[in-house]
Structure formats: structure tokens, C-alpha cells
Design a protein around this motif. Structure first.
Motif, PDB file in Angstrom:
ATOM      1  N   LEU A 287      -1.289  12.833  -2.497  1.00 52.78           N
ATOM      2  CA  LEU A 287      -2.088  11.848  -1.762  1.00 52.78           C
ATOM      3  C   LEU A 287      -2.177  10.534  -2.538  1.00 52.78           C
ATOM      4  O   LEU A 287      -2.047   9.438  -1.961  1.00 52.78           O
ATOM      5  CB  LEU A 287      -3.490  12.401  -1.500  1.00 52.78           C
ATOM      6  CG  LEU A 287      -3.598  13.527  -0.472  1.00 52.78           C
ATOM      7  CD1 LEU A 287      -4.951  14.223  -0.572  1.00 52.78           C
ATOM      8  CD2 LEU A 287      -3.392  12.981   0.941  1.00 52.78           C
ATOM      9  N   ILE A 288      -2.397  10.646  -3.839  1.00 52.95           N
ATOM     10  CA  ILE A 288      -2.516   9.441  -4.663  1.00 52.95           C
ATOM     11  C   ILE A 288      -1.170   8.722  -4.757  1.00 52.95           C
ATOM     12  O   ILE A 288      -1.095   7.486  -4.662  1.00 52.95           O
ATOM     13  CB  ILE A 288      -3.059   9.808  -6.061  1.00 52.95           C
ATOM     14  CG1 ILE A 288      -4.514  10.276  -5.943  1.00 52.95           C
ATOM     15  CG2 ILE A 288      -2.962   8.618  -7.012  1.00 52.95           C
ATOM     16  CD1 ILE A 288      -5.070  10.916  -7.211  1.00 52.95           C
ATOM     17  N   ALA A 289      -0.080   9.479  -4.931  1.00 51.52           N
ATOM     18  CA  ALA A 289       1.254   8.868  -5.001  1.00 51.52           C
ATOM     19  C   ALA A 289       1.584   8.139  -3.697  1.00 51.52           C
ATOM     20  O   ALA A 289       2.154   7.035  -3.706  1.00 51.52           O
ATOM     21  CB  ALA A 289       2.305   9.938  -5.297  1.00 51.52           C
ATOM     22  N   HIS A 290       1.223   8.737  -2.578  1.00 45.59           N
ATOM     23  CA  HIS A 290       1.466   8.107  -1.275  1.00 45.59           C
ATOM     24  C   HIS A 290       0.598   6.856  -1.111  1.00 45.59           C
ATOM     25  O   HIS A 290       1.043   5.845  -0.554  1.00 45.59           O
ATOM     26  CB  HIS A 290       1.182   9.121  -0.169  1.00 45.59           C
ATOM     27  CG  HIS A 290       1.610   8.669   1.201  1.00 45.59           C
ATOM     28  ND1 HIS A 290       2.877   8.193   1.467  1.00 45.59           N
ATOM     29  CD2 HIS A 290       0.928   8.619   2.388  1.00 45.59           C
ATOM     30  CE1 HIS A 290       2.968   7.875   2.753  1.00 45.59           C
ATOM     31  NE2 HIS A 290       1.792   8.118   3.330  1.00 45.59           N
ATOM     32  N   LEU A 291      -0.622   6.919  -1.607  1.00 46.38           N
ATOM     33  CA  LEU A 291      -1.521   5.759  -1.541  1.00 46.38           C
ATOM     34  C   LEU A 291      -0.946   4.601  -2.354  1.00 46.38           C
ATOM     35  O   LEU A 291      -0.991   3.434  -1.919  1.00 46.38           O
ATOM     36  CB  LEU A 291      -2.899   6.150  -2.080  1.00 46.38           C
ATOM     37  CG  LEU A 291      -3.979   5.062  -2.052  1.00 46.38           C
ATOM     38  CD1 LEU A 291      -4.437   4.795  -0.626  1.00 46.38           C
ATOM     39  CD2 LEU A 291      -5.178   5.476  -2.902  1.00 46.38           C
ATOM     40  N   GLN A 292      -0.384   4.921  -3.518  1.00 45.51           N
ATOM     41  CA  GLN A 292       0.205   3.874  -4.362  1.00 45.51           C
ATOM     42  C   GLN A 292       1.358   3.168  -3.656  1.00 45.51           C
ATOM     43  O   GLN A 292       1.523   1.946  -3.778  1.00 45.51           O
ATOM     44  CB  GLN A 292       0.700   4.492  -5.674  1.00 45.51           C
ATOM     45  CG  GLN A 292      -0.408   4.952  -6.602  1.00 45.51           C
ATOM     46  CD  GLN A 292       0.131   5.707  -7.796  1.00 45.51           C
ATOM     47  OE1 GLN A 292       1.182   6.378  -7.708  1.00 45.51           O
ATOM     48  NE2 GLN A 292      -0.563   5.626  -8.927  1.00 45.51           N
ATOM     49  N   ASP A 293       2.136   3.937  -2.891  1.00 45.79           N
ATOM     50  CA  ASP A 293       3.276   3.350  -2.180  1.00 45.79           C
ATOM     51  C   ASP A 293       2.844   2.559  -0.957  1.00 45.79           C
ATOM     52  O   ASP A 293       3.365   1.470  -0.680  1.00 45.79           O
ATOM     53  CB  ASP A 293       4.249   4.454  -1.757  1.00 45.79           C
ATOM     54  CG  ASP A 293       4.951   5.105  -2.940  1.00 45.79           C
ATOM     55  OD1 ASP A 293       4.904   4.526  -4.037  1.00 45.79           O
ATOM     56  OD2 ASP A 293       5.513   6.199  -2.751  1.00 45.79           O
ATOM     57  N   LYS A 294       1.914   3.104  -0.212  1.00 43.74           N
ATOM     58  CA  LYS A 294       1.534   2.492   1.071  1.00 43.74           C
ATOM     59  C   LYS A 294       0.558   1.330   0.888  1.00 43.74           C
ATOM     60  O   LYS A 294       0.584   0.357   1.652  1.00 43.74           O
ATOM     61  CB  LYS A 294       0.919   3.567   1.974  1.00 43.74           C
ATOM     62  CG  LYS A 294       0.857   3.162   3.437  1.00 43.74           C
ATOM     63  CD  LYS A 294       0.588   4.368   4.334  1.00 43.74           C
ATOM     64  CE  LYS A 294       0.647   3.966   5.808  1.00 43.74           C
ATOM     65  NZ  LYS A 294       0.469   5.124   6.705  1.00 43.74           N
ATOM     66  N   PHE A 295      -0.343   1.435  -0.099  1.00 44.95           N
ATOM     67  CA  PHE A 295      -1.340   0.385  -0.349  1.00 44.95           C
ATOM     68  C   PHE A 295      -1.341   0.068  -1.851  1.00 44.95           C
ATOM     69  O   PHE A 295      -2.261   0.464  -2.582  1.00 44.95           O
ATOM     70  CB  PHE A 295      -2.737   0.844   0.100  1.00 44.95           C
ATOM     71  CG  PHE A 295      -2.812   1.256   1.541  1.00 44.95           C
ATOM     72  CD1 PHE A 295      -2.817   0.314   2.557  1.00 44.95           C
ATOM     73  CD2 PHE A 295      -2.861   2.608   1.887  1.00 44.95           C
ATOM     74  CE1 PHE A 295      -2.877   0.707   3.895  1.00 44.95           C
ATOM     75  CE2 PHE A 295      -2.925   3.006   3.213  1.00 44.95           C
ATOM     76  CZ  PHE A 295      -2.937   2.051   4.235  1.00 44.95           C
ATOM     77  N   PRO A 296      -0.309  -0.634  -2.316  1.00 47.14           N
ATOM     78  CA  PRO A 296      -0.180  -0.874  -3.764  1.00 47.14           C
ATOM     79  C   PRO A 296      -1.329  -1.660  -4.394  1.00 47.14           C
ATOM     80  O   PRO A 296      -1.558  -1.565  -5.598  1.00 47.14           O
ATOM     81  CB  PRO A 296       1.147  -1.647  -3.878  1.00 47.14           C
ATOM     82  CG  PRO A 296       1.406  -2.182  -2.515  1.00 47.14           C
ATOM     83  CD  PRO A 296       0.812  -1.212  -1.555  1.00 47.14           C
ATOM     84  N   ASP A 297      -2.059  -2.416  -3.571  1.00 49.93           N
ATOM     85  CA  ASP A 297      -3.186  -3.194  -4.113  1.00 49.93           C
ATOM     86  C   ASP A 297      -4.524  -2.482  -3.913  1.00 49.93           C
ATOM     87  O   ASP A 297      -5.573  -3.126  -3.841  1.00 49.93           O
ATOM     88  CB  ASP A 297      -3.224  -4.586  -3.475  1.00 49.93           C
ATOM     89  CG  ASP A 297      -3.389  -4.519  -1.955  1.00 49.93           C
ATOM     90  OD1 ASP A 297      -3.183  -3.411  -1.388  1.00 49.93           O
ATOM     91  OD2 ASP A 297      -3.723  -5.549  -1.340  1.00 49.93           O
ATOM     92  N   TYR A 298      -4.503  -1.145  -3.828  1.00 45.66           N
ATOM     93  CA  TYR A 298      -5.722  -0.385  -3.516  1.00 45.66           C
ATOM     94  C   TYR A 298      -6.821  -0.565  -4.556  1.00 45.66           C
ATOM     95  O   TYR A 298      -8.003  -0.402  -4.260  1.00 45.66           O
ATOM     96  CB  TYR A 298      -5.407   1.109  -3.353  1.00 45.66           C
ATOM     97  CG  TYR A 298      -5.062   1.830  -4.628  1.00 45.66           C
ATOM     98  CD1 TYR A 298      -6.051   2.411  -5.424  1.00 45.66           C
ATOM     99  CD2 TYR A 298      -3.739   1.945  -5.049  1.00 45.66           C
ATOM    100  CE1 TYR A 298      -5.740   3.075  -6.597  1.00 45.66           C
ATOM    101  CE2 TYR A 298      -3.422   2.607  -6.222  1.00 45.66           C
ATOM    102  CZ  TYR A 298      -4.421   3.168  -6.989  1.00 45.66           C
ATOM    103  OH  TYR A 298      -4.111   3.828  -8.150  1.00 45.66           O
ATOM    104  N   VAL A 299      -6.442  -0.911  -5.795  1.00 48.36           N
ATOM    105  CA  VAL A 299      -7.442  -1.056  -6.856  1.00 48.36           C
ATOM    106  C   VAL A 299      -8.355  -2.245  -6.585  1.00 48.36           C
ATOM    107  O   VAL A 299      -9.567  -2.196  -6.838  1.00 48.36           O
ATOM    108  CB  VAL A 299      -6.764  -1.206  -8.235  1.00 48.36           C
ATOM    109  CG1 VAL A 299      -7.809  -1.482  -9.329  1.00 48.36           C
ATOM    110  CG2 VAL A 299      -5.976   0.057  -8.575  1.00 48.36           C
TER     111      VAL A 299
END
Length: 656
Positions: free
Chosen positions: A244-256
Motif C-alpha cells: 500500500l505504501i509503495a503504491h502510494l509513493q508511485d501514485k501520489f509522490p508528494d504525499y508527505v
């Protein structure tokens, strides 16, 4: 506070009985290796727990004139205990059997102890008939406030007739003080673990049962005065968070720095799972994310928190609809504690190495607990061992109840047995129990699914309930007499009440068929019928132009007459409420309360059809007479029904 002598005798009798049962279970000859050994040990533990509870109850007991509702059956047992011991002093632990009478012509209750006593005395070589024993029991009945008369029937049954003034007095006490539980000798702490959905997955119909049953158990314990902790053991940790986290990094790279707009977390989960199964590079990165999560890197913790928050918002929608309150304490809460538990297992020498795994065998169990996987990770077994350890030693819980499907029964029995083996708790002082339940079936008697074969989303189910309840109300043309606000209140009361009641009215161990048509039917044992019944009962006082103040004043000054057989039947039924709750406290089967409420509603209907509460002029329709004692019976019925609904988590409305 001094105990009443009859109550003291009752507590001492139960202590002697339980002590004898425990001693018999300790008998080595009775415990020779056999398939029944495990069940005997479990029964022994339960008996010890009950014995200890009874001993503590000797320290405190309701004083005479208590505001609490009296358990009539229990009081009769106390009276007949004295009489039986006096009649048969040679029998150390005489059998005691007092039950409600089946036919009112033969009394209100029946004592059948003389039959069993006759067999016991015959085995001792004493020639005495059950009828003669029954006569001796009656000759030794102590003076008491509740028995009008007794008679011997057949070979030795004792029919018991209750004094109507005594029942009338109890009903008046109910009206003046409300439904009051008996005071607790000690205020125990109860932890109920229920609901427990998984983060990043939507709640489905399987979570419905745990949520509804667990909430109702909490409500019962809270009403009875226990300190209750409602825990939601969510699945918020584990390898699935890596993908889930790896997919989040790809789909929303500016999530931080920018909160990602994850609208459909279920779709997000499916996307990440598909990539995990098909893309080798993604899978390796997902595993690295798990390691970074366990190391609690700030950036990864941020991603994990975002995913959890989206899920919590979805879960809360369900809990708000069902009016359920929970404290979230997921698997992540116990991560550090798991390490300490594994260390304790090592120090106590119970860990075994098995093909790279660290396992624990529990005496009497053929399946081990796996506490450390071959890759060094922890398991559900480790998490639940850490959880029960924390609940016993940090929370200091007296009662711990796990509400999950029956498929997890073996798992929890292993966890409980391991905790006992390690000396974490003694069943003598701590009650730990798995309250399992069956699955929800569709009307085709198969596991409840959508037409496409998917698991039914819980919010979709609740929304469908709202739609169907509104259709039902409009079919009855309630939209023409209720205000829009009243109609919405009735819609929610019927929809959510019917869904809860359909679940709770079934024995939780059994599977049950989910059918909106059946649960919304206003005939038979359904919430729809009972909600309409309560609304009708409350409308009688409005017809008589009596408000709460007038009824309270009448309760203080008007004796409740019970001359008509339907008045008498209703009065006795109302006063069985404490007996029903006490049984549920022991076995955790809430369908007993549903059965009682249905019996109370149908008994009231018999009363109302036969006894005029409000008399009208046949020509003008004007009220010419109000029979106040019958109005008080109406109010007592409504009071008990409302409290029963409250324990079930159902919210009645004033108009429907």
C-alpha cells in the motif's frame, strides 16, 4: 451492610454446591486420560470462577427495601432451600428445582425437588415417597413475604402461588425508581474486543455481527454497573502495508506535503495487490517498505498514518449509523509488547524451533501457536498473546470477552490456554471468554454475497435498510401523519433497529439468513413489531391526557390491582426482566432478551384486549373513565421494554 438471612443461605448453598463439583473434578480417578479431559478442566476453571464470585458476593448484598428490581425466582429458591434442608437434613447437597409454572391454573411457580430427593433417599435405603417428602418440605417452609399458598400435585410436585400484593408492591417500586440493577459487590473491569475491521479494506457484513453483538454486550455490562472498555482491535499492521505504501509513493509522490485524495481505498488496495502479484520489482520495494515501517522511518510512518486515517473515516460512518462507540487499539499498539512476550517465552523455556519457526505447544492441544515466523516476523498468535498480556497486567481486567466469528474459536482457545500455562491469569479470578458467532447467509442459504459474487459492503447494506424502511413507512401512510423530522427519526429507528434485532434475536452460535423482508415485517418476533408495540403502549397515556408527572404521582398513590388474570399474567411477566438479564450475564446469549421482549409485547396485547385502560363514550368518543392501575401497568411495560431496547442498542421513537 448486613446480609438478609435468606440471601446468605443462598450464597452459602451455591458455594457448597460449586465446591463439591470442583472437588469431584479434582478426583484423580475422574480425570484418567480420556477425550473428555480437556473439557473437564475447562469446566473446572469455570466453576472456580463462579465460586470465587459467589464468595465475594457475601461481602455485599442489596438491603431490604432496595430500589433494585427483585428476581422472584431467585427469592423462591432461597425460601425452598431453607425448607428442603430442614426437611432432609441427611442430604448434604439436596437438589433445588424451582421453575415458572406452565399452566396458571396450577400456580405461578413449581418446585420439583421432591422427585429427585426421593431417588436419592431410596438409594440410601430410606423408604419415603416423593409426595411425603413434598409434605415435609411444605411443613418446613419459613415465613416469607411472597408465597400466598402451596399445594402438592401428582406424585410430589409442589405448586406455588405468589401473593398478588407482593407483586403489586414490586411493580410500584419499578415505577417509582425505574429499572434499577442490583448493586455490585465489587465494580469489575470488563474488556470487550469487538468489530475489528482491517485497515484499507471496507467493512463487510461479517463485521456487522461482531459490531452489533459486541456493542449489546457492552451495553448490558454498563447497565449493570461494570467498568467497560470497548476495544476495536483493528488490523493496522503487517506486510500488506508495504504494498500500500509503495503504491502510494508511485501514485501520489508528494504525499508527505500534500494529502492525497484517496477516494476509494478498496480500489486502491486492489490496485496495489495486483501490482504486488504481477510486478517483481514492485514486490521487492513493498517488502523494503515493510522493513522501513517496522523501523518507524518518519516518511513511511506518514504514509501509513494517511492510509489508516482514510479507513478510520469510513469505519466511523458505520459506527455513527449504528450508534456504536469504540476505542481503537490495533495490532500496531502491541508491536513493542510482542518482543517482550517472545522474550518471556524464551526465558520460560516453552519456545520450540520448527523448520525455522518458533512455536509454543500448549498442554492438551495438538496445534501449536506460531509466535515468530521463519523470516523473523510476528504473527496473529504473537499479537493476541501480547494483547491478552496487556489487558491482564496493564488494564487489570477482571473479564475479557472476544467477539469474533466461530471460525476463530480454536485460535482463541490456544491463546487462552497458553496464557493460563504461563501463569498470566487464574480462571478463579479472571473470566476470559470467546463469544463466537455464525456466518450471515443470503436468502439462498449460501454465504451472503452481492449478485456479482462480491462481499456485501456494510454501508451499502445500511443504506438499503434506510430505503426499505422508508418504503415501509410510506406504505403504511405514516408520511401523511408524521412531520418530516419525525418521519426521518422513524426511518432510522426502524432501519437500524431491524438490522440489529434480526441479528441479536438469533442464537449467535448459529448462522442466520439476512432478509430485509422478514426483518421489516411488523408481525412476529421482529424489531418492527416491537417498535410499533412500544409506540402504541406509549400512545395510551396520551389518549388519557396523562403526562409523566401525572403517572409518577399516580404510581406513588395508586395500588396496582391484579385481579384480572391478564393483569396478573402481565405483572409477573414484567418482573421477570432481572432473571433474563442475569442469565445473559452468565452465557452471553442475547437472543434470550429478544425472546423476552416479544413475550412481554404479546402478553401486553392480551391484557389490553381484555382490560379497559381508557373507557370512552360510544357515541361521542370522549374519554369518560381512566382506570389508573391499568395505566400504571402500561407504563411499567413500556419502561421495561425501553430498557431492553437500550441494551440491544435500538432507539425507539415517540411516534411511528
Amino acid at each position: 451492610m448486613m446480609l438478609r438471612s435468606a440471601d446468605l443461605v443462598e450464597c452459602e448453598r451455591q458455594i457448597r454446591t460449586l465446591s463439591a463439583e470442583i472437588e469431584s473434578l479434582k478426583n484423580p480417578r475422574a480425570l484418567e486420560p480420556s477425550p473428555q479431559l480437556a473439557s473437564l478442566k475447562e469446566e473446572n476453571a469455570k466453576l472456580k470462577y463462579r465460586l470465587n464470585t459467589l464468595k465475594r458476593s457475601l461481602q455485599a448484598d442489596p438491603a431490604p427495601g432496595s430500589r433494585a428490581m427483585l428476581n422472584i425466582n431467585q427469592r423462591l429458591q432461597q425460601v425452598f432451600e431453607d425448607a428442603i434442608r430442614a426437611a432432609c437434613p441427611q442430604v448434604a447437597d439436596p437438589p433445588l428445582a424451582v421453575t415458572p409454572g406452565r399452566d396458571p391454573k396450577f400456580g405461578d411457580y413449581q418446585c420439583n425437588s421432591a422427585m429427585a430427593l426421593g431417588q436419592m433417599l431410596k438409594a440410601r435405603g430410606e423408604k419415603v415417597t416423593p409426595r411425603e417428602i413434598a409434605q415435609k418440605i411444605l411443613e418446613n417452609l419459613p415465613e416469607n413475604e411472597l408465597i400466598e399458598k402451596t399445594e402438592i400435585a401428582g406424585p410430589g410436585f409442589i405448586n406455588i402461588h405468589i401473593r398478588k400484593p407482593f407483586v403489586s408492591k414490586l411493580l410500584t417500586n419499578l415505577l417509582l425508581n425505574g429499572v434499577q440493577p442490583p448493586p455490585l459487590p465489587v465494580r469489575k473491569k470488563v474488556i470487550v474486543d469487538f468489530s475489528s475491521p482491517n485497515i484499507a479494506k471496507e467493512m463487510h457484513v461479517g463485521h456487522l455481527r461482531s459490531t452489533i453483538i459486541g456493542d449489546s454486550m457492552c451495553r448490558l455490562f454498563e447497565f449493570l454497573g461494570y467498568e467497560v472498555v470497548r476495544l476495536n482491535h483493528v488490523g493496522d499492521w503487517g506486510t500488506q502495508f508495504g504494498m500500500l505504501i509503495a503504491h502510494l509513493q508511485d501514485k501520489f509522490p508528494d504525499y508527505v506535503t500534500s494529502s492525497p485524495p484517496i477516494g476509494d481505498l478498496q480500489a486502491f488496495y486492489k490496485e496495489s495487490k495486483k501490482r504486488f502479484d504481477e510486478e517483481e520489482d514492485f514486490k521487492k520495494r513493498a517488502y523494503r517498505c515493510v522493513v522501513r515501517l517496522q523501523s518507524k522511518e518518519p516518511e513511511i510512518i506518514k504514509a501509513w498514518t494517511l492510509i489508516c486515517d482514510v479507513s478510520r473515516a469510513e469505519f466511523q460512518r458505520v459506527y455513527d449509523c449504528l450508534q456504536v462507540k469504540l476505542i481503537e487499539r490495533g495490532e500496531s499498539f502491541y508491536q513493542e509488547m510482542m518482543k517482550a512476550v517472545v522474550e518471556e517465552l524464551k526465558q520460560k523455556g516453552v519456545l520450540e524451533l520448527d523448520e525455522g519457526r518458533h512455536i509454543v505447544f500448549v498442554p492438551g492441544q495438538s496445534i501449536p501457536l506460531t509466535v515468530v515466523k521463519s523470516d523473523g516476523g510476528f504473527t496473529y498468535d504473537t499479537s493476541d498473546l501480547a494483547a491478552i498480556h496487556q489487558r491482564i497486567f496493564q488494564e487489570r481486567a477482571d473479564i475479557i470477552i472476544y467477539v469474533t466469528d466461530s471460525g476463530q474459536s480454536t485460535h482463541f482457545q490456544l491463546v487462552f490456554a497458553a496464557a493460563r500455562m504461563l501463569g498470566w491469569y487464574d480462571p478463579l479470578t479472571t473470566r476470559v471468554e470467546h463469544a463466537g458467532f455464525g456466518v450471515v447467509l443470503g436468502e439462498d442459504k449460501k454465504k451472503f454475497k452481492t449478485r456479482s459474487g462480491d462481499t456485501v459492503r456494510l454501508m451499502d447494506l445500511l443504506d438499503e435498510g434506510l430505503k426499505r424502511s422508508m418504503d415501509k413507512l410510506k406504505d403504511k401512510e405514516r408520511d401523511k401523519v408524521l412531520t418530516p423530522e419525525e418521519l426521518t427519526q422513524a426511518q432510522r429507528s426502524v432501519a437500524y433497529g431491524c438490522i440489529k434485532y434480526a441479528d441479536l434475536s438469533h442464537n449467535r452460535i448459529n448462522d442466520y439468513v439476512f432478509s430485509f423482508d422478514k426483518m421489516l415485517d411488523d408481525r412476529g418476533n421482529t424489531a418492527a413489531y416491537l417498535l410499533y408495540a412500544l409506540t402504541r403502549i406509549r400512545s395510551i397515556s396520551r389518549l388519557a391526557s396523562l403526562d409523566g408527572g401525572a403517572l409518577a404521582a399516580a404510581a406513588a398513590s395508586t395500588p396496582i390491582l391484579l385481579d384480572h388474570d391478564k393483569e396478573w399474567k402481565l405483572g409477573k411477566c414484567i418482573l421477570r426482566f432481572p432473571e433474563v438479564l442475569n442469565k445473559i450475564l452468565e452465557d452471553l446469549f442475547l437472543h434470550g432478551l429478544c425472546d423476552y421482549l416479544y413475550e412481554l409485547a404479546t402478553t401486553f396485547t392480551e391484557f389490553y384486549d381484555s382490560c379497559y385502560c381508557v373507557e370512552k363514550d360510544r357515541q361521542t368518543g370522549e374519554v369518560v373513565k381512566v382506570n389508573m392501575w391499568r395505566m400504571l401497568l402500561c407504563e411499567a411495560t413500556a419502561t421495561v421494554m425501553a430498557k431492553g431496547f437500550d441494551i440491544l442498542g435500538i432507539t425507539p421513537v415517540s411516534r411511528m
